[in-house]
Design a protein around this motif. Structure first.
Motif, PDB file in Angstrom:
ATOM      1  N   THR A  55       0.831  -1.211   0.000  1.00  0.00           N
ATOM      2  CA  THR A  55       0.000   0.000   0.000  1.00  0.00           C
ATOM      3  C   THR A  55       0.868   1.264   0.000  1.00  0.00           C
ATOM      4  O   THR A  55       0.358   2.366  -0.209  1.00  0.00           O
ATOM      5  CB  THR A  55      -0.932   0.061   1.232  1.00  0.00           C
ATOM      6  N   ALA A  56       2.161   1.109   0.236  1.00  0.00           N
ATOM      7  CA  ALA A  56       3.055   2.276   0.216  1.00  0.00           C
ATOM      8  C   ALA A  56       3.308   2.700  -1.228  1.00  0.00           C
ATOM      9  O   ALA A  56       3.561   1.858  -2.091  1.00  0.00           O
ATOM     10  CB  ALA A  56       4.375   1.955   0.905  1.00  0.00           C
ATOM     11  N   ALA A  57       3.262   3.995  -1.486  1.00  0.00           N
ATOM     12  CA  ALA A  57       3.457   4.492  -2.851  1.00  0.00           C
ATOM     13  C   ALA A  57       4.880   4.263  -3.325  1.00  0.00           C
ATOM     14  O   ALA A  57       5.124   4.105  -4.520  1.00  0.00           O
ATOM     15  CB  ALA A  57       3.112   5.982  -2.916  1.00  0.00           C
ATOM     16  N   ALA A  58       5.819   4.237  -2.400  1.00  0.00           N
ATOM     17  CA  ALA A  58       7.229   4.073  -2.756  1.00  0.00           C
ATOM     18  C   ALA A  58       7.961   3.439  -1.588  1.00  0.00           C
ATOM     19  O   ALA A  58       7.538   3.577  -0.428  1.00  0.00           O
ATOM     20  CB  ALA A  58       7.864   5.427  -3.083  1.00  0.00           C
ATOM     21  N   THR A  59       9.055   2.749  -1.886  1.00  0.00           N
ATOM     22  CA  THR A  59       9.906   2.257  -0.809  1.00  0.00           C
ATOM     23  C   THR A  59      10.462   3.444  -0.018  1.00  0.00           C
ATOM     24  O   THR A  59      10.711   3.340   1.187  1.00  0.00           O
ATOM     25  CB  THR A  59      11.030   1.389  -1.391  1.00  0.00           C
ATOM     26  N   GLY A  60      10.603   4.583  -0.688  1.00  0.00           N
ATOM     27  CA  GLY A  60      11.073   5.792  -0.017  1.00  0.00           C
ATOM     28  C   GLY A  60      10.199   6.199   1.172  1.00  0.00           C
ATOM     29  O   GLY A  60      10.694   6.733   2.169  1.00  0.00           O
ATOM     30  N   ILE A  61       8.905   5.942   1.083  1.00  0.00           N
ATOM     31  CA  ILE A  61       7.997   6.241   2.198  1.00  0.00           C
ATOM     32  C   ILE A  61       8.334   5.336   3.383  1.00  0.00           C
ATOM     33  O   ILE A  61       8.387   5.783   4.536  1.00  0.00           O
ATOM     34  CB  ILE A  61       6.521   6.019   1.771  1.00  0.00           C
ATOM     35  N   LEU A  62       8.595   4.044   3.085  1.00  0.00           N
ATOM     36  CA  LEU A  62       8.922   3.101   4.156  1.00  0.00           C
ATOM     37  C   LEU A  62      10.235   3.489   4.821  1.00  0.00           C
ATOM     38  O   LEU A  62      10.360   3.451   6.049  1.00  0.00           O
ATOM     39  CB  LEU A  62       9.005   1.673   3.590  1.00  0.00           C
ATOM     40  N   VAL A  63      11.222   3.868   4.013  1.00  0.00           N
ATOM     41  CA  VAL A  63      12.526   4.236   4.586  1.00  0.00           C
ATOM     42  C   VAL A  63      12.389   5.509   5.429  1.00  0.00           C
ATOM     43  O   VAL A  63      13.021   5.643   6.473  1.00  0.00           O
ATOM     44  CB  VAL A  63      13.584   4.398   3.468  1.00  0.00           C
ATOM     45  N   TYR A  64      11.527   6.426   4.992  1.00  0.00           N
ATOM     46  CA  TYR A  64      11.285   7.632   5.788  1.00  0.00           C
ATOM     47  C   TYR A  64      10.788   7.250   7.186  1.00  0.00           C
ATOM     48  O   TYR A  64      11.302   7.706   8.199  1.00  0.00           O
ATOM     49  CB  TYR A  64      10.265   8.523   5.079  1.00  0.00           C
ATOM     50  N   ARG A  65       9.787   6.364   7.237  1.00  0.00           N
ATOM     51  CA  ARG A  65       9.244   5.920   8.532  1.00  0.00           C
ATOM     52  C   ARG A  65      10.331   5.256   9.373  1.00  0.00           C
ATOM     53  O   ARG A  65      10.410   5.424  10.575  1.00  0.00           O
ATOM     54  CB  ARG A  65       8.112   4.917   8.325  1.00  0.00           C
ATOM     55  N   LEU A  66      11.144   4.482   8.676  1.00  0.00           N
ATOM     56  CA  LEU A  66      12.189   3.708   9.342  1.00  0.00           C
ATOM     57  C   LEU A  66      13.222   4.632   9.988  1.00  0.00           C
ATOM     58  O   LEU A  66      13.600   4.451  11.153  1.00  0.00           O
ATOM     59  CB  LEU A  66      12.853   2.818   8.296  1.00  0.00           C
ATOM     60  N   VAL A  67      13.675   5.621   9.234  1.00  0.00           N
ATOM     61  CA  VAL A  67      14.685   6.544   9.755  1.00  0.00           C
ATOM     62  C   VAL A  67      14.130   7.275  10.981  1.00  0.00           C
ATOM     63  O   VAL A  67      14.819   7.434  11.996  1.00  0.00           O
ATOM     64  CB  VAL A  67      15.130   7.544   8.661  1.00  0.00           C
ATOM     65  N   LYS A  68      12.866   7.697  10.890  1.00  0.00           N
ATOM     66  CA  LYS A  68      12.243   8.355  12.034  1.00  0.00           C
ATOM     67  C   LYS A  68      12.163   7.400  13.237  1.00  0.00           C
ATOM     68  O   LYS A  68      12.473   7.786  14.366  1.00  0.00           O
ATOM     69  CB  LYS A  68      10.826   8.823  11.676  1.00  0.00           C
ATOM     70  N   ALA A  69      11.749   6.154  12.967  1.00  0.00           N
ATOM     71  CA  ALA A  69      11.590   5.190  14.061  1.00  0.00           C
ATOM     72  C   ALA A  69      12.931   4.856  14.702  1.00  0.00           C
ATOM     73  O   ALA A  69      13.013   4.560  15.899  1.00  0.00           O
ATOM     74  CB  ALA A  69      10.918   3.918  13.545  1.00  0.00           C
TER      75      ALA A  69
END
Lengths: 316, 316
Positions: B124-138
């Motif tokens: 459901t993520a538009a890009a892997t970049g969105i997932l990495v953004y969440r990851l870096v924040k987490a």
């Protein structure tokens, strides 16, 4: 970005309101006008929407567009408050020579004009749509899907759908809220960019075939014959001058369009620091740093040579 | 969208980390990899960036890109944890046949593969970049300008800079935060869309000249001679099949590219509900609903006739 208090009190006051877009209305003028009209009507106000010129056909998907009229007289008889949107003088809206009991200006263009009893001109705003968004919120109105679609379109058009240098974090954040409120980014982009008539596409290809590239300048041209052969007209050439900009080495992109009577009309677009207004001035035209134009009765070869020369000079 | 706890603990654990993009890497794979690498290095971890294939030249502006290498042996000797980004099997990254002490998958593609000790696959993520953004924040990391530029580019590429149907309010909101953190929308868009070599532009125009439109299908083609005349190659044709989509009446756009040996490669793009994967399957190819492809040794006329026929059928 601060909304003038008097603006809120005028819009909360007695209507009706005549919301006027500028001549040759673009997506920002149309979308902002429709959104403000919808918000005021939801608050029980009567509004009229005026556009001297017909709306371009690719905005036919905007909800409420049929409220626009070009008939001014009946409206003026109802003694409305004038609201100029995305412009700041009656001349720009094609309604000069009328008197209104009150006039309001909401705009983001830089200007020296001093028209209007209440003015909210913020040239740091990427689009008038951003200002109208703030206004609707400040008036306590709900952002309906209709309002959201109109404002998202307004912002899309004025930011090149988030590609121009006016695309800020704030622009993206407002757009996110409009999506939450019902705007559909993909549907809107399809309407803006993927609804060309085939004849317009053929005209673009014919124009691209004429490309000449020299000294960082790309020139394409369209003759009267090309218009005739494809069954198109001048309004179909909008945005054509953007295409040669795709080429990395190009700093100045020019579209030359042969005029019905005599001569050529030039649209110049530049990347980065090159100031095309100065080039246009040499031909008696004008404009902004990155977008300018002029008309000339010179022949094609002379115009092109002068443009290439300007390209060489701008490189130094 | 929930990040697996074990993913966080692996990335907080002992490195080094081998971050691998998929073969023929795109902006999402490259930008996500560079961002994750920068974030892990800021946390004191050692990382390697692997891409079997060279990065396309229009990603040359991405900060940190020189960290990418195609030499695997030296890296494997350091016994790294494998992190597959924007893909979900070693084959897709071109690193099959190696063993790793631990393997992590971070991806947004739909898949049946079960590779990896820890998997975070969210289609459901538009890009892997969105997932990495969440990851870096987490992980508690700071979004530096370097990370912001890489992630904004990743998201831009996979959403057509906010034009595709995966453009959600969330995508716009994350992008706004990346702009706050230093990503420059206009500069990134210029790099992605306005850095074409002139020869590539000439190839596009040559291809557009071949357009044939019938029954909602637009076909353009590129012969070996056109490649030779312009000094271009197959990699220059990326995104060409998008251009005929500009035409409103088109539901299927096709690029046919003559192969070096024999026959043609077709790239199909559709608008809306038309399923081009089914058309591609008829030729022994495959793909997704809106993007598919096939290779064939049929002649040009036969291929086109079959495609127009498919267009007629899809209309019913």
């Amino acid at each position: 970005m601060r909304i003038p208090r008097r603006l809120l009190s005028v819009l909360r006051g007695e209507g009706p309101f005549l919301i006027a877009a500028h001549i040759d209305p673009d997506g920002d003028a149309i979308g902002s006008s429709l959104a403000l009209s919808a918000a005021l009507e939801a608050a029980g106000k009567k509004t009229f929407l005026y556009s001297r010129d017909p709306l371009p056909k690719y905005f036919a998907f905007l909800p409420g567009r049929k409220k626009f009229t070009a008939r001014l007289r009946e409206i003026v008889e109802e003694d409305p408050v004038l609201v100029l949107l995305d412009c700041n003088s009656p001349e720009r809206a094609g309604i000069e020579g009328r008197r209104f009991r009150k006039a309001v200006v909401i705009d983001h263009h830089e200007t020296a004009k001093e028209f209007g009893d209440v003015r909210w001109v913020d040239h740091t705003a990427a689009a008038t749509g951003i200002l109208v968004y703030r206004l609707v919120k400040a008036l306590g109105g709900r952002i309906t899907p209709e309002i959201a679609t109109n404002l998202y379109t307004a912002i899309s058009v004025d930011t090149g759908t988030f590609r121009y240098s006016n695309t800020s974090a704030d622009v993206l954040r407002v757009s996110a809220e409009l999506v939450d409120a019902g705007a559909e980014p993909n549907r809107i982009a399809d309407h803006l960019y993927e609804t060309w008539e085939y004849k317009r596409f053929r005209l673009l290809v014919a124009a691209l075939n004429t490309i000449e590239v020299r000294d960082g300048v790309a020139v394409i041209h369209i003759t009267k014959k090309m218009f005739r052969d494809t069954g198109t007209s001048a309004e179909d050439t909008e945005y054509f001058s953007n295409y040669p900009r795709m080429i990395g080495s190009i700093r100045i992109a020019v579209l030359l369009r042969e005029l019905e009577q005599r001569g050529w009309k030039a649209s110049l677009r530049s990347k980065g620091a090159v100031n095309v207004a100065r080039i246009a001035e040499r031909f008696g035209g004008g404009g902004h740093r990155n977008a300018a134009g002029f008309k000339t009765t010179s022949d094609l070869k002379t115009i092109k040579d002068t443009l290439f020369q300007a390209g060489r000079r701008s490189r130094r």
